[in-house]
Every structure is written in structure tokens, then in C-alpha cells.
Design a protein around this motif. Structure first.
Motif, PDB file in Angstrom:
ATOM      1  N   ILE A   1      31.933 -51.046  62.626  1.00 37.65           N
ATOM      2  CA  ILE A   1      32.194 -49.704  62.117  1.00 37.65           C
ATOM      3  C   ILE A   1      31.162 -48.763  62.731  1.00 37.65           C
ATOM      4  CG2 ILE A   1      32.197 -48.225  60.061  1.00 37.65           C
ATOM      5  CD1 ILE A   1      32.933 -50.800  58.445  1.00 37.65           C
TER       6      ILE A   1
ATOM      7  N   ALA B   1      33.438 -46.865  51.480  1.00 38.06           N
ATOM      8  CA  ALA B   1      33.832 -46.412  52.817  1.00 38.06           C
ATOM      9  C   ALA B   1      33.947 -47.598  53.780  1.00 38.06           C
ATOM     10  CB  ALA B   1      32.832 -45.386  53.346  1.00 38.06           C
TER      11      ALA B   1
ATOM     12  N   THR C   1      37.395 -48.685  55.663  1.00 36.72           N
ATOM     13  CA  THR C   1      37.517 -48.627  57.123  1.00 36.72           C
ATOM     14  C   THR C   1      37.645 -50.013  57.751  1.00 36.72           C
ATOM     15  OG1 THR C   1      35.118 -48.463  57.243  1.00 36.72           O
ATOM     16  CG2 THR C   1      36.342 -46.439  57.515  1.00 36.72           C
TER      17      THR C   1
ATOM     18  N   ARG D   1      37.499 -47.381  63.177  1.00 39.23           N
ATOM     19  CA  ARG D   1      36.515 -47.614  62.113  1.00 39.23           C
ATOM     20  C   ARG D   1      35.321 -46.685  62.273  1.00 39.23           C
ATOM     21  NH1 ARG D   1      36.577 -54.233  62.024  1.00 39.23           N
ATOM     22  NH2 ARG D   1      38.826 -54.403  61.681  1.00 39.23           N
ATOM     23  N   LYS D   2      35.315 -45.650  61.444  1.00 35.28           N
ATOM     24  CA  LYS D   2      34.268 -44.643  61.574  1.00 35.28           C
ATOM     25  C   LYS D   2      33.936 -44.072  60.199  1.00 35.28           C
ATOM     26  CE  LYS D   2      35.182 -40.492  63.098  1.00 35.28           C
ATOM     27  NZ  LYS D   2      35.542 -39.324  63.914  1.00 35.28           N
ATOM     28  N   ILE D   3      32.653 -43.997  59.902  1.00 32.44           N
ATOM     29  CA  ILE D   3      32.200 -43.389  58.648  1.00 32.44           C
ATOM     30  C   ILE D   3      31.223 -42.279  59.004  1.00 32.44           C
ATOM     31  CG2 ILE D   3      30.920 -43.739  56.493  1.00 32.44           C
ATOM     32  CD1 ILE D   3      31.759 -46.726  56.655  1.00 32.44           C
ATOM     33  N   GLN D   4      31.424 -41.125  58.418  1.00 28.54           N
ATOM     34  CA  GLN D   4      30.491 -40.023  58.641  1.00 28.54           C
ATOM     35  C   GLN D   4      29.744 -39.743  57.343  1.00 28.54           C
ATOM     36  OE1 GLN D   4      33.765 -37.683  60.471  1.00 28.54           O
ATOM     37  NE2 GLN D   4      32.059 -36.755  61.596  1.00 28.54           N
TER      38      GLN D   4
ATOM     39  N   ASN E   1      35.761 -40.906  55.718  1.00 31.36           N
ATOM     40  CA  ASN E   1      36.238 -42.040  56.498  1.00 31.36           C
ATOM     41  C   ASN E   1      37.756 -42.063  56.507  1.00 31.36           C
ATOM     42  OD1 ASN E   1      35.372 -43.118  53.571  1.00 31.36           O
ATOM     43  ND2 ASN E   1      37.213 -44.189  54.221  1.00 31.36           N
TER      44      ASN E   1
ATOM     45  N   GLU F   1      41.783 -38.448  56.308  1.00 26.96           N
ATOM     46  CA  GLU F   1      40.411 -38.758  55.918  1.00 26.96           C
ATOM     47  C   GLU F   1      40.253 -38.750  54.402  1.00 26.96           C
ATOM     48  OE1 GLU F   1      37.214 -38.483  58.213  1.00 26.96           O
ATOM     49  OE2 GLU F   1      38.776 -39.384  59.439  1.00 26.96           O
TER      50      GLU F   1
END
Length: 169
Positions: free
Chosen positions: A49, A79, A83, A91-94, A110, A156
Motif C-alpha cells: 500500500i 484504511a 485498500t 492501493r493508496k492511503i493519504q 483511501n 474515495e
């Protein structure tokens, strides 16, 4: 996965402190935030991720370590869980945390595979033993006289939290 975790937050923090010795690199001035991020680091990298963080925080936050851990750990775990079901490329979490106008602003967003249904302001889950994380985030934020918003915007899932830096009590 800490979904059905019945451990006390203090015990959880001790575990984080012990594991964090293996990850001495400093991500941020605020030690608690560092520890939580280091603790999740292995999971994030093993699940491939991408975790994008924007942290603009003072060394000391006016939120107790236990409350901060409750909020941030649960939010990150949710999150990561969401993801990890996606194809690796998605697969990205901010994570963003900063101080503005005497408030701590935290947001995590996410993408998801299964669109969360939000009822009475809280994401619903049909899985037994789940959904406790979002509830403990909600209660903690309420107790700190803050605001907590779970929302779905496009593809999102977004959690936004605003905490006052000075408690009215």
C-alpha cells in the motif's frame, strides 16, 4: 488487524513502543504520530500500500497519547483493511495532519472495493466484530469536543476530524 482488540490502549501503546525500536527512523517530530506510523509500516509495505503522509505538527499535541492512538490507529487500520482488497496498483492511503486556526485537522482518504454505506454519520459493516474502530474514533472525537465526518466522495472514502486545541472544560 486490531478489529476486535480488547486490550487497553495503554497496553497497545506499550506494544507500539516496543516494536518502534525496530524502526528508529524519524518520520515526524511528534513522537506518538511517529510510533503509530512505524507500527503500521510493516503491514503497509507487506500489503504493498502506498501511504502518502502530509504532517505539519508541533512536537507536542494537546491530545493525550491514548486518544491520538485510538483515533489514528483505528483510522489507519480501517484504511489498510479497505485498500488491501484492491488491485495493488490502486492501493493508496493519504493521511494529512496539520494545525490551523487553533485546531488539529486530520484527514485520511483511501479508495475502496466495496462502497461503504454511511448510516447516521457512521460507516456500516456487516462483518461481526467490526465497526468498533469507527465507533471508538467517533466517541473519542466527541469527548474531545471535536468534529468527525465519514464520507464517500466519488471513489474515495474520507475521514475528516477537527479537534480544538484548547478544551472548553
Amino acid at each position: 488487524e486490531n478489529g476486535g482488540n480488547t486490550e487497553s490502549p495503554e497496553k497497545f501503546i506499550q506494544e507500539i513502543l516496543q516494536t518502534s525500536d525496530e524502526h528508529p527512523e524519524i518520520l515526524h517530530r511528534n513522537e506518538t504520530v511517529n510510533l503509530i506510523l512505524s507500527f503500521q509500516e510493516d503491514t503497509v509495505s507487506s500489503q504493498k500500500i502506498q501511504l502518502i503522509t502530509t504532517l505539519e505538527l508541533p512536537e507536542v499535541l494537546p491530545v493525550s497519547d491514548v486518544d491520538l492512538t485510538t483515533i489514528l490507529s483505528n483510522a489507519l487500520e480501517n484504511a489498510i483493511h479497505a485498500t488491501s482488497m484492491l488491485p495493488e496498483t490502486d492501493r493508496k492511503i493519504q493521511l494529512s495532519m496539520r494545525i490551523a486556526n487553533d485546531k488539529l485537522l486530520l484527514s485520511i482518504q483511501n479508495p475502496f472495493l466495496v462502497r461503504p454505506e454511511i448510516v447516521d454519520g457512521l460507516p456500516q459493516t456487516s462483518k461481526k466484530g467490526h465497526g468498533l474502530g469507527t465507533r471508538s474514533i467517533w466517541y473519542t472525537v466527541e469527548r474531545l469536543h471535536g468534529n468527525c465526518q465519514f464520507s464517500v466522495e466519488g471513489e474515495e472514502f474520507i475521514l475528516r476530524i477537527i479537534l480544538p486545541l484548547h478544551n472548553p472544560d
